[in-house]
Design a protein around this motif. Sequence first.
Motif, PDB file in Angstrom:
ATOM      1  N   VAL A  24      -0.255   3.674  19.884  1.00 52.54           N
ATOM      2  CA  VAL A  24       0.891   3.485  19.190  1.00 52.54           C
ATOM      3  C   VAL A  24       1.797   4.652  20.200  1.00 52.54           C
ATOM      4  O   VAL A  24       0.736   5.739  20.015  1.00 52.54           O
ATOM      5  CB  VAL A  24       2.107   3.480  18.151  1.00 52.54           C
ATOM      6  N   SER A  25       2.886   5.617  19.684  1.00 51.70           N
ATOM      7  CA  SER A  25       3.190   6.940  19.946  1.00 51.70           C
ATOM      8  C   SER A  25       4.976   6.919  18.978  1.00 51.70           C
ATOM      9  O   SER A  25       4.962   5.853  18.409  1.00 51.70           O
ATOM     10  CB  SER A  25       4.293   6.839  21.216  1.00 51.70           C
ATOM     11  N   LYS A  26       4.911   8.315  18.574  1.00 54.63           N
ATOM     12  CA  LYS A  26       5.346   8.552  17.715  1.00 54.63           C
ATOM     13  C   LYS A  26       6.177   9.313  17.858  1.00 54.63           C
ATOM     14  O   LYS A  26       6.326  10.388  18.841  1.00 54.63           O
ATOM     15  CB  LYS A  26       4.698   9.090  15.496  1.00 54.63           C
ATOM     16  N   GLU A  27       7.872   9.104  17.599  1.00 57.35           N
ATOM     17  CA  GLU A  27       8.176  10.061  17.808  1.00 57.35           C
ATOM     18  C   GLU A  27       9.282  10.440  17.237  1.00 57.35           C
ATOM     19  O   GLU A  27       9.677   9.832  15.574  1.00 57.35           O
ATOM     20  CB  GLU A  27       9.019   9.474  19.007  1.00 57.35           C
ATOM     21  N   MET A  77       1.251  -0.932  -0.086  1.00 55.91           N
ATOM     22  CA  MET A  77       0.260   0.102  -0.328  1.00 55.91           C
ATOM     23  C   MET A  77       1.236   1.029   0.269  1.00 55.91           C
ATOM     24  O   MET A  77       1.685   0.859   0.160  1.00 55.91           O
ATOM     25  CB  MET A  77      -0.889   0.502   1.100  1.00 55.91           C
ATOM     26  N   SER A  78       0.100   2.354  -0.738  1.00 53.17           N
ATOM     27  CA  SER A  78       1.151   4.019  -0.164  1.00 53.17           C
ATOM     28  C   SER A  78       1.581   4.207   1.253  1.00 53.17           C
ATOM     29  O   SER A  78       1.337   2.854   2.260  1.00 53.17           O
ATOM     30  CB  SER A  78       0.074   4.717  -0.960  1.00 53.17           C
ATOM     31  N   PHE A  79       2.736   5.189   0.904  1.00 48.64           N
ATOM     32  CA  PHE A  79       3.090   5.614   2.669  1.00 48.64           C
ATOM     33  C   PHE A  79       2.302   6.301   2.902  1.00 48.64           C
ATOM     34  O   PHE A  79       1.987   5.903   4.167  1.00 48.64           O
ATOM     35  CB  PHE A  79       3.817   6.354   1.560  1.00 48.64           C
ATOM     36  N   ALA A  80       1.011   6.743   2.121  1.00 48.63           N
ATOM     37  CA  ALA A  80       0.121   7.019   2.496  1.00 48.63           C
ATOM     38  C   ALA A  80      -0.942   6.924   3.690  1.00 48.63           C
ATOM     39  O   ALA A  80      -1.402   7.099   4.969  1.00 48.63           O
ATOM     40  CB  ALA A  80      -0.552   8.574   1.629  1.00 48.63           C
ATOM     41  N   ALA A  81      -1.075   5.216   3.150  1.00 51.94           N
ATOM     42  CA  ALA A  81      -2.038   4.909   3.391  1.00 51.94           C
ATOM     43  C   ALA A  81      -1.590   4.420   4.487  1.00 51.94           C
ATOM     44  O   ALA A  81      -2.447   4.408   6.145  1.00 51.94           O
ATOM     45  CB  ALA A  81      -2.560   3.828   2.767  1.00 51.94           C
ATOM     46  N   VAL A  82      -0.518   4.084   5.062  1.00 50.64           N
ATOM     47  CA  VAL A  82       0.486   3.037   6.555  1.00 50.64           C
ATOM     48  C   VAL A  82       0.418   4.251   7.726  1.00 50.64           C
ATOM     49  O   VAL A  82       0.327   4.474   8.314  1.00 50.64           O
ATOM     50  CB  VAL A  82       1.527   2.561   6.131  1.00 50.64           C
ATOM     51  N   GLN A  83       1.242   5.469   7.177  1.00 51.91           N
ATOM     52  CA  GLN A  83       0.335   7.072   7.132  1.00 51.91           C
ATOM     53  C   GLN A  83      -0.137   7.063   8.946  1.00 51.91           C
ATOM     54  O   GLN A  83      -0.826   7.499   9.924  1.00 51.91           O
ATOM     55  CB  GLN A  83       0.894   7.947   6.798  1.00 51.91           C
ATOM     56  N   LYS A  84      -1.669   6.716   7.081  1.00 49.49           N
ATOM     57  CA  LYS A  84      -3.536   6.871   8.122  1.00 49.49           C
ATOM     58  C   LYS A  84      -3.547   5.966   9.046  1.00 49.49           C
ATOM     59  O   LYS A  84      -3.679   5.622  10.579  1.00 49.49           O
ATOM     60  CB  LYS A  84      -4.096   6.667   7.032  1.00 49.49           C
ATOM     61  N   HIS A  85      -2.371   4.405   8.857  1.00 47.78           N
ATOM     62  CA  HIS A  85      -3.302   3.458   9.887  1.00 47.78           C
ATOM     63  C   HIS A  85      -2.363   4.342  10.966  1.00 47.78           C
ATOM     64  O   HIS A  85      -2.933   3.540  12.421  1.00 47.78           O
ATOM     65  CB  HIS A  85      -2.770   1.942   9.275  1.00 47.78           C
ATOM     66  N   VAL A  86      -0.931   4.037  10.823  1.00 44.43           N
ATOM     67  CA  VAL A  86       0.167   4.894  12.324  1.00 44.43           C
ATOM     68  C   VAL A  86      -0.911   5.881  13.188  1.00 44.43           C
ATOM     69  O   VAL A  86      -1.227   5.791  14.698  1.00 44.43           O
ATOM     70  CB  VAL A  86       1.649   4.931  11.461  1.00 44.43           C
ATOM     71  N   ALA A  87      -1.728   6.362  12.025  1.00 47.25           N
ATOM     72  CA  ALA A  87      -2.608   7.321  12.935  1.00 47.25           C
ATOM     73  C   ALA A  87      -3.462   7.505  13.634  1.00 47.25           C
ATOM     74  O   ALA A  87      -3.360   7.960  14.402  1.00 47.25           O
ATOM     75  CB  ALA A  87      -2.920   8.788  11.667  1.00 47.25           C
ATOM     76  N   VAL A  88      -4.450   6.091  13.327  1.00 47.29           N
ATOM     77  CA  VAL A  88      -5.498   5.373  13.840  1.00 47.29           C
ATOM     78  C   VAL A  88      -4.751   5.135  15.279  1.00 47.29           C
ATOM     79  O   VAL A  88      -5.382   5.371  16.080  1.00 47.29           O
ATOM     80  CB  VAL A  88      -6.190   4.594  12.782  1.00 47.29           C
ATOM     81  N   LEU A  89      -3.455   3.923  15.370  1.00 46.50           N
ATOM     82  CA  LEU A  89      -3.159   3.561  16.282  1.00 46.50           C
ATOM     83  C   LEU A  89      -2.761   4.604  17.425  1.00 46.50           C
ATOM     84  O   LEU A  89      -2.551   4.571  18.587  1.00 46.50           O
ATOM     85  CB  LEU A  89      -2.024   2.552  16.073  1.00 46.50           C
ATOM     86  N   GLN A  90      -1.920   5.642  16.634  1.00 51.35           N
ATOM     87  CA  GLN A  90      -1.485   6.969  17.423  1.00 51.35           C
ATOM     88  C   GLN A  90      -2.966   7.808  18.451  1.00 51.35           C
ATOM     89  O   GLN A  90      -2.561   7.780  19.733  1.00 51.35           O
ATOM     90  CB  GLN A  90      -0.581   7.658  17.030  1.00 51.35           C
TER      91      GLN A  90
END
Length: 116
Positions: free
Chosen positions: A70-73, A52-65
Amino acid sequence: MVVYELTDADADADADVDAMFRALADATRRDIITRVMHEGISVSRLAERYDMSFAAVQKHVAVLQSSGLVSKERSGREQIVSGDPRSIHRIQELLSHFEEVWKQRALRMGDVLNDE
């Protein structure tokens, strides 16, 4: 019927748990959590692992965050994603509570059947 009154704090906690379960409803997000629970991984490295696209993975990470799983640093130019074991533990405690409720119900049913 059992009625459970929520205080404001309980309602906030329930909303957090609802968000966690919604986040966990997706297989990709569950896989991301599995990958980042032991060590932080950059979003770009995560994106390499999925079709999947990078943007799609970013959206999944945003939902998890947003659910607190999860946290992002930021580390230089990368964003490192890490799992939050406390959130997973909270879900585990809730599910253990439900498991105990159902075990007790099964035991009571067994008692009723043995009495007859």
